[in-house]
Structures are given as C-alpha cells and as structure tokens.
Design a protein around this motif. Structure first.
Motif, short mmCIF file in Angstrom:
data_model
loop_
_atom_site.label_atom_id
_atom_site.label_comp_id
_atom_site.label_asym_id
_atom_site.label_seq_id
_atom_site.Cartn_x
_atom_site.Cartn_y
_atom_site.Cartn_z
N ALA A 1 21.68 0.81 -3.31
CA ALA A 1 20.85 1.20 -4.44
C ALA A 1 21.35 0.54 -5.73
O ALA A 1 20.82 0.80 -6.80
CB ALA A 1 20.85 2.72 -4.61
N THR A 2 22.36 -0.32 -5.60
CA THR A 2 22.98 -0.99 -6.74
C THR A 2 23.02 -2.50 -6.49
O THR A 2 22.55 -2.99 -5.47
CB THR A 2 24.42 -0.47 -6.95
OG1 THR A 2 25.28 -1.03 -5.92
CG2 THR A 2 24.49 1.04 -6.87
N SER A 3 23.64 -3.20 -7.43
CA SER A 3 23.85 -4.64 -7.23
C SER A 3 25.21 -4.93 -6.60
O SER A 3 25.52 -6.09 -6.32
CB SER A 3 23.75 -5.38 -8.58
OG SER A 3 24.75 -4.90 -9.47
N ASN A 4 26.00 -3.89 -6.37
CA ASN A 4 27.34 -4.05 -5.80
C ASN A 4 27.27 -4.03 -4.28
O ASN A 4 27.69 -3.09 -3.61
CB ASN A 4 28.26 -2.94 -6.33
CG ASN A 4 29.69 -3.11 -5.84
OD1 ASN A 4 30.09 -4.17 -5.38
ND2 ASN A 4 30.46 -2.03 -5.93
N ASN A 5 26.67 -5.07 -3.71
CA ASN A 5 26.56 -5.20 -2.25
C ASN A 5 26.39 -6.68 -1.89
O ASN A 5 26.32 -7.53 -2.79
CB ASN A 5 25.38 -4.37 -1.72
CG ASN A 5 24.06 -4.76 -2.36
OD1 ASN A 5 23.63 -5.91 -2.27
ND2 ASN A 5 23.41 -3.81 -3.02
N PHE A 6 26.34 -6.99 -0.62
CA PHE A 6 26.34 -8.40 -0.22
C PHE A 6 25.08 -9.16 -0.59
O PHE A 6 25.08 -10.39 -0.65
CB PHE A 6 26.61 -8.53 1.30
CG PHE A 6 25.57 -7.93 2.19
CD1 PHE A 6 24.47 -8.66 2.59
CD2 PHE A 6 25.70 -6.63 2.66
CE1 PHE A 6 23.50 -8.11 3.43
CE2 PHE A 6 24.75 -6.08 3.50
CZ PHE A 6 23.64 -6.82 3.88
N VAL A 7 23.99 -8.45 -0.88
CA VAL A 7 22.75 -9.11 -1.32
C VAL A 7 22.78 -9.34 -2.83
O VAL A 7 22.15 -10.28 -3.33
CB VAL A 7 21.52 -8.26 -0.91
CG1 VAL A 7 20.23 -8.89 -1.40
CG2 VAL A 7 21.49 -8.10 0.60
N GLY A 8 23.52 -8.51 -3.55
CA GLY A 8 23.66 -8.69 -4.99
C GLY A 8 22.59 -8.03 -5.82
O GLY A 8 22.47 -8.29 -7.03
N ARG A 9 21.80 -7.13 -5.21
CA ARG A 9 20.73 -6.40 -5.92
C ARG A 9 20.37 -5.19 -5.08
O ARG A 9 20.70 -5.11 -3.89
CB ARG A 9 19.50 -7.31 -6.09
CG ARG A 9 18.97 -7.85 -4.77
CD ARG A 9 17.63 -8.54 -4.90
NE ARG A 9 17.25 -9.20 -3.67
CZ ARG A 9 16.78 -8.58 -2.58
NH1 ARG A 9 16.66 -7.26 -2.57
NH2 ARG A 9 16.45 -9.26 -1.49
N PRO A 10 19.65 -4.23 -5.65
CA PRO A 10 19.18 -3.10 -4.84
C PRO A 10 18.23 -3.57 -3.74
O PRO A 10 17.40 -4.46 -3.97
CB PRO A 10 18.46 -2.21 -5.85
CG PRO A 10 19.06 -2.57 -7.18
CD PRO A 10 19.35 -4.04 -7.09
N LEU A 11 18.35 -2.99 -2.58
CA LEU A 11 17.47 -3.34 -1.46
C LEU A 11 16.15 -2.58 -1.54
O LEU A 11 16.08 -1.50 -2.13
CB LEU A 11 18.16 -3.03 -0.13
CG LEU A 11 19.30 -3.95 0.29
CD1 LEU A 11 19.91 -3.47 1.59
CD2 LEU A 11 18.83 -5.39 0.44
N ALA A 12 15.14 -3.14 -0.93
CA ALA A 12 13.81 -2.51 -0.91
C ALA A 12 13.90 -1.11 -0.33
O ALA A 12 14.54 -0.88 0.70
CB ALA A 12 12.85 -3.36 -0.08
N GLY A 13 13.27 -0.15 -1.01
CA GLY A 13 13.23 1.22 -0.53
C GLY A 13 14.30 2.12 -1.11
O GLY A 13 14.23 3.35 -0.96
N TYR A 14 15.29 1.54 -1.79
CA TYR A 14 16.36 2.34 -2.38
C TYR A 14 16.02 2.66 -3.84
O TYR A 14 16.49 2.01 -4.77
CB TYR A 14 17.70 1.60 -2.30
CG TYR A 14 18.33 1.66 -0.92
CD1 TYR A 14 19.31 2.60 -0.61
CD2 TYR A 14 17.93 0.79 0.08
CE1 TYR A 14 19.88 2.66 0.65
CE2 TYR A 14 18.49 0.83 1.35
CZ TYR A 14 19.46 1.78 1.63
OH TYR A 14 20.02 1.83 2.89
N GLY A 15 15.20 3.68 -4.01
CA GLY A 15 14.80 4.10 -5.35
C GLY A 15 15.79 5.02 -6.01
O GLY A 15 15.64 5.38 -7.17
N ALA A 16 16.82 5.43 -5.27
CA ALA A 16 17.84 6.33 -5.81
C ALA A 16 19.11 6.19 -4.98
O ALA A 16 19.04 5.91 -3.79
CB ALA A 16 17.36 7.78 -5.80
#
Length: 252
Positions: A46-61
C-alpha cells in the motif's frame, strides 16, 4: 420542522449505510485490527516501500484483511509472543488478484531500477515467476496467506524507511539495509535470494534462531511456512476461491 427532522434522519441513515457498505468484506473476511489491534501492521504494497516502488493495484489502504479463522489464530500467536515481549508484524495479508496482475506487468516492463534491484540482487525480475518467488495466482488472494515477521518490543525500532536514501541490497548486513523495525532475520522482507530461503545456512546463528522461533510460533497455530520465503505463511484449508475486492480504509 417535522419535514426537516425527517430529512436529517434520512441523511444520517444514508451516511451510516454508506459507511457500512464502504467497509463491508465478503466471504468471511475481517480486518485484523478488529480481531487484535496489538498486532503491528506495515502493509508494504500500500506504499512505495516495496519491490515495485509504488502502491499496487487494489491497495487503497494499509490494512491487513484476512479470513476470520486466520485472524483468530494470529491473535493466539500474538498472545503467546506477548509474554516474551515480542509482536507479530504484518507485511501483507489478503492481496487483491489485480495486484498479482500488476506484479506480472511490472516484471515484463523491460527495465529494472537500482531500487528494484535491492530486492532481487542476483535474479533478473523476469525470472521471479519461473523460480517460484512470485505467483500469477497468489494464495494471498484467498485470505489464507500472510507475509510477516517478529518485532522485539524491548529494542529500539524507531528507524524509518527514507525514500531519499540509498540502501544496500536485501542480503547486506542489517545496518546497511532499509530499516524495517523488526528483528534481524538475515535478509530484508521480499528478498528474492537464496539467503531468503527459510532454512538457509549462510546466515548467522542468531538470525537462524529468530527464523526458527517465528516458524515454531506460527506452526503451533497450524500455519505452514513457504521454504523459499522465511516471511510467508499460509493456513491449510482456510482459503478457497481467490478474490479481487480492493482493500479499503477500515472505519471504526
């Protein structure tokens, strides 16, 4: 005046219905916070602190959503850990199916940034699915799979992730990696590397001990660890169909 009162009552009723529908969950799902608010949550997708570097689709919270049975068993694990001044920390729980598709698109976008390579320093991201680190259809989408770690409540867990800093990759010594406010398990979360395999011997004895404590505590409530990821657990029989409803803010 009576007409105004009726309008106000109707508006309040509509507001309550809208609020309830906004947080309604299907299929026996619950917000973990409603089962045990003491369990720490750091829902990374739900944050940018992950391997994709942004919130993933569907993570609104940034909320951990699970099947009720899973939540109750996590509460039992937490109660055991509390006596040892430890806590669970959730990194991911229910994952909308659209988020897994988002990961697929990410793996095929043709480039890798330095920040992305922190999570998979030795494996091209196009290989992560073939090697079993990421699934096209994730068990997380059933509500029965979890990513988590342990927090030593007596330790200083105040260090926070700073997106402006350059951190070493997930296999580096803990002081060089991005801070996660948890015990040192030998790698960071979501580290797609052999050192992230639960029973690997190339980590120090204290790190191996922490992994064993986590696996044992979860196993006592029926959870099974995935051998390639020390942080990943599932509860056999609690899953079922995959879901794709978005994670929305929980309302009190």
């Amino acid at each position: 005046m009576r007409a105004v009162r009726l309008i106000l009552i109707a508006l309040v009723a509509f507001s309550l219905i809208s609020s309830a529908s906004a947080q309604s969950l299907p299929g026996g799902f619950v917000y973990l916070r409603d089962i045990d608010p003491s369990i720490i949550q750091d829902i990374r997708y739900a944050t940018s602190n992950n391997f994709v570097g942004r919130p993933l689709a569907g993570y609104g919270a940034g909320e951990c959503v699970v099947k009720r049975e899973v939540g109750l068993r996590l509460k039992a694990v937490q109660q055991e850990l509390a006596a040892q001044n430890l806590s669970l920390k959730m990194f991911d729980c229910y994952r909308p199916a659209r988020a897994s598709l988002d990961m697929v698109k990410w793996s095929q976008n043709g480039h890798e940034t330095a920040a992305e390579r922190r999570y998979n320093p030795n494996i091209p991201k196009t290989e992560l699915f073939r090697l079993g680190y990421i699934a096209n259809r994730s068990q997380h989408s059933t509500g029965a799979a979890l990513d988590l770690t342990l927090v030593d409540l007596k330790a200083d867990n105040s260090a926070k992730y700073d997106p402006s800093k350059t951190y070493a990759d997930c296999t580096a010594p803990v002081a060089m990696r991005a801070p996660e406010g948890s015990v040192d398990m030998g790698t960071g979360y979501d580290c797609t590397d052999a050192k992230g395999h639960t029973a690997v011997t190339s980590i120090n004895p204290e790190q191996r001990t922490w992994r064993k404590r986590l696996v044992a505590a979860m196993a006592r409530q029926g959870f099974v660890n995935y051998s390639k990821e020390w942080w990943h657990f599932s509860l056999p029989g609690a899953g079922g169909a995959a879901y794709d409803f978005p994670i929305q803010p929980r309302r009190n």
